[in-house]
Design an enzyme around this catalytic site. Structure first.
Site, PDB file in Angstrom:
ATOM      1  N   CYS A  14      11.371  -5.273   5.204  1.00 48.47           N
ATOM      2  CA  CYS A  14      11.297  -6.021   3.941  1.00 48.47           C
ATOM      3  C   CYS A  14      12.145  -7.281   3.956  1.00 48.47           C
ATOM      4  CB  CYS A  14      11.701  -5.118   2.778  1.00 48.47           C
ATOM      5  SG  CYS A  14      10.503  -3.810   2.430  1.00 48.47           S
ATOM      6  N   LYS A  17      10.197 -10.594   3.679  1.00 49.89           N
ATOM      7  CA  LYS A  17       9.544 -11.058   2.465  1.00 49.89           C
ATOM      8  C   LYS A  17       9.766 -12.553   2.269  1.00 49.89           C
ATOM      9  CE  LYS A  17       9.371  -7.067  -0.648  1.00 49.89           C
ATOM     10  NZ  LYS A  17       9.824  -6.548  -1.962  1.00 49.89           N
ATOM     11  N   ASP A  47       6.709  -6.531 -11.629  1.00 50.90           N
ATOM     12  CA  ASP A  47       6.971  -5.103 -11.458  1.00 50.90           C
ATOM     13  C   ASP A  47       6.485  -4.636 -10.093  1.00 50.90           C
ATOM     14  OD1 ASP A  47       7.793  -2.487 -12.230  1.00 50.90           O
ATOM     15  OD2 ASP A  47       7.251  -2.956 -14.304  1.00 50.90           O
ATOM     16  N   ASP A  65       1.785  -2.828   0.539  1.00 52.67           N
ATOM     17  CA  ASP A  65       3.021  -3.274   1.173  1.00 52.67           C
ATOM     18  C   ASP A  65       2.875  -3.118   2.689  1.00 52.67           C
ATOM     19  OD1 ASP A  65       5.773  -3.908   1.727  1.00 52.67           O
ATOM     20  OD2 ASP A  65       6.239  -3.232  -0.302  1.00 52.67           O
ATOM     21  N   ASP A  88       6.240   2.215  -4.180  1.00 52.07           N
ATOM     22  CA  ASP A  88       5.863   1.428  -5.346  1.00 52.07           C
ATOM     23  C   ASP A  88       5.161   2.281  -6.398  1.00 52.07           C
ATOM     24  OD1 ASP A  88       6.947  -0.921  -4.428  1.00 52.07           O
ATOM     25  OD2 ASP A  88       5.084  -1.667  -3.564  1.00 52.07           O
ATOM     26  N   HIS A 137      -7.929  -1.312   7.523  1.00 49.79           N
ATOM     27  CA  HIS A 137      -8.391  -2.560   8.120  1.00 49.79           C
ATOM     28  C   HIS A 137      -7.401  -3.007   9.184  1.00 49.79           C
ATOM     29  CE1 HIS A 137     -10.657  -6.263   8.372  1.00 49.79           C
ATOM     30  NE2 HIS A 137      -9.545  -6.974   8.202  1.00 49.79           N
ATOM     31  N   SER A 138      -7.905  -3.616  10.246  1.00 47.29           N
ATOM     32  CA  SER A 138      -7.036  -4.098  11.323  1.00 47.29           C
ATOM     33  C   SER A 138      -7.485  -5.481  11.765  1.00 47.29           C
ATOM     34  CB  SER A 138      -7.066  -3.140  12.523  1.00 47.29           C
ATOM     35  OG  SER A 138      -8.378  -3.061  13.069  1.00 47.29           O
ATOM     36  N   ASP A 221      12.184  -0.023  -7.558  1.00 51.77           N
ATOM     37  CA  ASP A 221      12.763   0.405  -6.285  1.00 51.77           C
ATOM     38  C   ASP A 221      13.501  -0.756  -5.647  1.00 51.77           C
ATOM     39  OD1 ASP A 221      10.525  -1.020  -5.446  1.00 51.77           O
ATOM     40  OD2 ASP A 221       9.861   0.465  -3.994  1.00 51.77           O
TER      41      ASP A 221
END
Length: 328
Positions: A14, A17, A47, A65, A88, A137-138, A221
């Site tokens: 994270c 981000k 949120d 995410d 989430d 999905h890739s 979170d």
């Protein structure tokens, strides 16, 4: 030791981000579509997920995410990314129902069997959460990335949301901080931190259920924007000021040393730069401020209320000038 996945990414977890200030500037003014009372949570307060009412006692939670490798072990990375994505839903007071894989892989650089281990880790966490994992999905990508798109269910009359805080409520947190600086040390040195992996793979399901049972209505979170960043968003959305007792905030073993030795993610510094104009940090030194802003991956829940086992780290008070956070 084979392929070190963290060396194939510019950052990790994270901490990758987009900086919160830049992100808010980009999404400012966007609308979520025609006004509808059925959209209970959208873009307005940033949120953790979107919530749409289906009927009187059912609402759908939608979130996604994904991120670059935060650890070198592909199975652990898959578990961490899945737990983080599911978080989430828990942060909104819901339960995950079905998830889809999101996989980006440098197929000419990294063996594809490693991608299989990443997917296996994600599957194992979804199974433990009682959440279906059904395809996904890739894409071929120069940088490996993995995560989930998750759909969950909740009671629209009993949601956890970041704009429901009110003065007089205590603040508690369900996981220790320090994941960002420890992951930064791992990326730089290869040193493993099993306790950090345990924390990142631990689901927030029990904490979410306990919060709902305690009548808590306000939560978020703690992930890439750090404790201070997510607390700033919560206090701003709720129209209150958050007072944090820095001595009560739990940290993982080795976090202070990692910071002292210079292993600070760029995302952590950007978090602090973003929050500083809105916070009173005079009572703590720069190192503590950085730890409180540390970019977490799959962190705990931050609750406006108390549950068993979660230390109280402060309280919400009536708004103090234009400050959303006061650290003592």
């Amino acid at each position: 030791m084979g392929h070190r996945l963290t060396q194939y990414a510019h950052g990790g977890g994270c901490a990758c981000k987009i900086p919160p200030g830049e992100l808010e500037e980009v999404v400012r003014g966007l609308r979520t579509g025609p006004a509808s009372g059925d959209l209970l949570v959208g873009l307005d307060d940033g949120d953790d997920a979107a919530v749409v009412r289906i009927d009187g006692d059912r609402a759908v939670i939608a979130t996604t995410d994904f991120f670059t490798p935060v650890v070198d072990d592909p199975y652990d990375w898959g578990r961490i990314a899945a737990a983080n994505a599911l978080s989430d839903v828990y942060a909104m007071g819901g339960r995950p129902l079905v998830a889809l894989n999101l996989l980006c892989w440098p197929r000419e650089t990294l063996p594809f069997e490693l991608a299989g281990e990443v997917l296996r880790g994600g599957l194992d966490v979804c199974v433990s959460a009682g959440c279906h994992l059904a395809g996904g999905h890739s894409v071929d990508d120069p940088e490996p990335k993995y995560g989930l798109a998750v759909t969950g269910l909740a009671d629209p009359n009993h949601l956890l949301r970041n704009d429901a805080g009110r003065a007089g409520l205590p603040l508690s947190i369900t996981k220790p901080l320090g994941l960002g600086v420890l992951n930064s040390r791992h990326k730089a040195t290869g040193q493993r931190f099993p306790e950090a992996v345990d924390v990142m793979t631990h689901l927030n399901a029990t904490a979410s259920a306990a919060a709902l049972a305690a009548g808590i209505t306000c939560a978020t979170d703690v992930t890439g924007f750090g404790l201070l960043g997510h607390l700033h968003k919560l206090a701003r959305a709720s129209g209150v000021t958050a007072v944090v007792d820095s001595a009560s905030v739990p940290f993982l073993d080795g976090a202070v040393e990692a910071l002292r030795d210079g292993f600070v993610p760029g995302g952590t510094r950007r978090n602090l730069d973003w929050v500083r104009p809105h916070a009173d940090l005079d009572a703590v030194d720069e190192d503590m401020a950085l730890l409180l802003a540390d970019a977490q991956t799959s962190g705990g829940l931050l609750l406006a209320g108390e549950i068993s086992g979660a230390p109280v780290i402060g309280e919400l008070v009536p708004a103090v000038d234009d400050r959303t956070i006061i650290v003592r």
